[in-house]
Each structure stands twice: as structure tokens, then as C-alpha cells.
Design a protein around this motif. Sequence first.
Motif, PDB file in Angstrom:
ATOM      1  N   SER A  81       0.816  -1.220   0.000  1.00 51.22           N
ATOM      2  CA  SER A  81       0.000   0.000   0.000  1.00 51.22           C
ATOM      3  C   SER A  81       0.848   1.268   0.000  1.00 51.22           C
ATOM      4  CB  SER A  81      -0.961   0.006   1.186  1.00 51.22           C
ATOM      5  OG  SER A  81      -0.235  -0.013   2.393  1.00 51.22           O
ATOM      6  N   ALA A  82       2.043   1.201   0.570  1.00 48.33           N
ATOM      7  CA  ALA A  82       2.902   2.391   0.644  1.00 48.33           C
ATOM      8  C   ALA A  82       3.489   2.778  -0.705  1.00 48.33           C
ATOM      9  CB  ALA A  82       4.024   2.153   1.648  1.00 48.33           C
ATOM     10  N   ILE A  83       3.644   1.801  -1.590  1.00 44.53           N
ATOM     11  CA  ILE A  83       4.325   2.112  -2.856  1.00 44.53           C
ATOM     12  C   ILE A  83       3.522   1.766  -4.105  1.00 44.53           C
ATOM     13  CG2 ILE A  83       6.631   1.924  -1.862  1.00 44.53           C
ATOM     14  CD1 ILE A  83       6.749  -0.836  -3.270  1.00 44.53           C
ATOM     15  N   PHE A  84       2.337   1.226  -3.955  1.00 48.02           N
ATOM     16  CA  PHE A  84       1.553   0.838  -5.127  1.00 48.02           C
ATOM     17  C   PHE A  84       1.342   1.981  -6.126  1.00 48.02           C
ATOM     18  CE2 PHE A  84      -2.350  -0.147  -7.467  1.00 48.02           C
ATOM     19  CZ  PHE A  84      -1.937  -1.325  -8.069  1.00 48.02           C
ATOM     20  N   PRO A  85       1.074   3.199  -5.673  1.00 41.98           N
ATOM     21  CA  PRO A  85       0.882   4.293  -6.642  1.00 41.98           C
ATOM     22  C   PRO A  85       2.123   4.574  -7.500  1.00 41.98           C
ATOM     23  CG  PRO A  85       0.064   4.943  -4.494  1.00 41.98           C
ATOM     24  CD  PRO A  85       0.776   3.642  -4.311  1.00 41.98           C
ATOM     25  N   TYR A  86       3.264   4.144  -7.049  1.00 47.78           N
ATOM     26  CA  TYR A  86       4.524   4.354  -7.745  1.00 47.78           C
ATOM     27  C   TYR A  86       4.699   3.401  -8.939  1.00 47.78           C
ATOM     28  CZ  TYR A  86       9.567   5.544  -7.600  1.00 47.78           C
ATOM     29  OH  TYR A  86      10.823   5.978  -7.870  1.00 47.78           O
ATOM     30  N   LEU A  87       3.950   2.301  -8.961  1.00 45.30           N
ATOM     31  CA  LEU A  87       4.125   1.240  -9.959  1.00 45.30           C
ATOM     32  C   LEU A  87       4.007   1.714 -11.408  1.00 45.30           C
ATOM     33  CD1 LEU A  87       4.718  -1.730 -10.419  1.00 45.30           C
ATOM     34  CD2 LEU A  87       2.280  -2.193 -10.161  1.00 45.30           C
ATOM     35  N   PRO A  88       2.992   2.492 -11.807  1.00 48.20           N
ATOM     36  CA  PRO A  88       2.920   2.912 -13.213  1.00 48.20           C
ATOM     37  C   PRO A  88       4.132   3.744 -13.646  1.00 48.20           C
ATOM     38  CG  PRO A  88       0.871   3.429 -12.081  1.00 48.20           C
ATOM     39  CD  PRO A  88       1.831   2.946 -11.045  1.00 48.20           C
ATOM     40  N   PHE A  89       4.649   4.571 -12.757  1.00 49.85           N
ATOM     41  CA  PHE A  89       5.813   5.384 -13.093  1.00 49.85           C
ATOM     42  C   PHE A  89       7.050   4.511 -13.277  1.00 49.85           C
ATOM     43  CE2 PHE A  89       2.919   8.096 -10.683  1.00 49.85           C
ATOM     44  CZ  PHE A  89       2.687   9.076 -11.640  1.00 49.85           C
ATOM     45  N   LEU A  90       7.181   3.481 -12.428  1.00 54.56           N
ATOM     46  CA  LEU A  90       8.299   2.555 -12.577  1.00 54.56           C
ATOM     47  C   LEU A  90       8.202   1.794 -13.885  1.00 54.56           C
ATOM     48  CD1 LEU A  90       8.665   1.061  -8.992  1.00 54.56           C
ATOM     49  CD2 LEU A  90      10.278   2.541 -10.195  1.00 54.56           C
ATOM     50  N   TYR A  91       6.999   1.393 -14.253  1.00 54.67           N
ATOM     51  CA  TYR A  91       6.805   0.665 -15.504  1.00 54.67           C
ATOM     52  C   TYR A  91       7.261   1.504 -16.695  1.00 54.67           C
ATOM     53  CZ  TYR A  91       4.549  -1.468 -19.513  1.00 54.67           C
ATOM     54  OH  TYR A  91       4.322  -2.023 -20.741  1.00 54.67           O
TER      55      TYR A  91
END
Length: 175
Positions: free
Chosen positions: A132-142
Amino acid sequence: MKSRTGKLAELAVLTAVAFIFSYIESLFPLPLPFPGIKLGLANLILLIVLYRDGFLSALGVSMTRNVLNALTFGSLFGFFYSLAGSLLSLLVMFLLTKMKYPQLSLIGVSAVGGILHNAGQFFVAVLLVGLSAIFPYLPFLYFAGLIAGVLIGILASLCLKRLPFFHSGSINNKS
């Protein structure tokens, strides 16, 4: 054909270049609102070694560079992030080259590697801080992995075609 000593010396030089690329990249962080996103210039060397000398040589260069980076600039956590990304991306890139998809070029393999490098790091972050702490970061990492992978693939393709030093091998006959 090079001797084992000559090949080892060559891989040591390439490891040093990858290490230097990592250092240079750390001096000039990208001006992005998300920490840790970078081009991954050291992956240029890993991709060249993978295509030229095979998986085991690329693995050796990658592991040595990761250890050197951790001991010189990083931390234990940084080592685990880098290790997870490197191992996952290198393994899948190797498997993709062995499957010999004609429509998947070196640039495509590198793009997949860039995405999976970030996925490996994301997995470690999930273990350390929770999803939950980093899920929003996933699209940017992709997308960062995709863009970096394409750029590194283009550079690797140019190096393998144009620089005489990089012509002496092929993944088709090495492992």
C-alpha cells in the motif's frame, strides 16, 4: 580466440566501465518527482556482455558491479534493490534471447529488461515497506523502465554494430 586470462581481463574492464557508469549516473540524478528513477547506463554494459559473451559472463559482471556499488556508495538495502532488479531482468533477457523470437530485437529485449529491473526493485520495496505504501509508484516505474530499456537497447545495438571491441562474440553460441 582469446585465452581465459584475456577474457577475464576483458570482463574486468567491462565491469569497471559499468561501475563507473553507475557512479557517474549517481552524480547527476534525473530531475523527476520520483526518487530512484535513472537511465541505468551500467545496464548498457550488461546487455552488451549478455549478447556478446552469454549469460554467465553477464551474471558475473552484474554481481561484481552490484557488490562494488554497495560497498563503495550504497547500503545493504540498496544492494538488495539492485540485486533483485539485476537478477530478474538479466534472467528474463537471457531467456528471451534463447527463445529467438524474430520480432523481438535487442531493443525489445532491453525494454523488457528495463521493466523487469524496476519490477524486481518494486518487489523488494513491497517486502520492506508494504504494497500500500508504494503501489501508486508502480505505473511510473513501468514507464521509466520501458523508456530506459528502449534507450539502453538502442545504445547497445549501436555499440555492438559499430565498435570493434564489441564484435567478438554472440549469444547464439555462448551460455
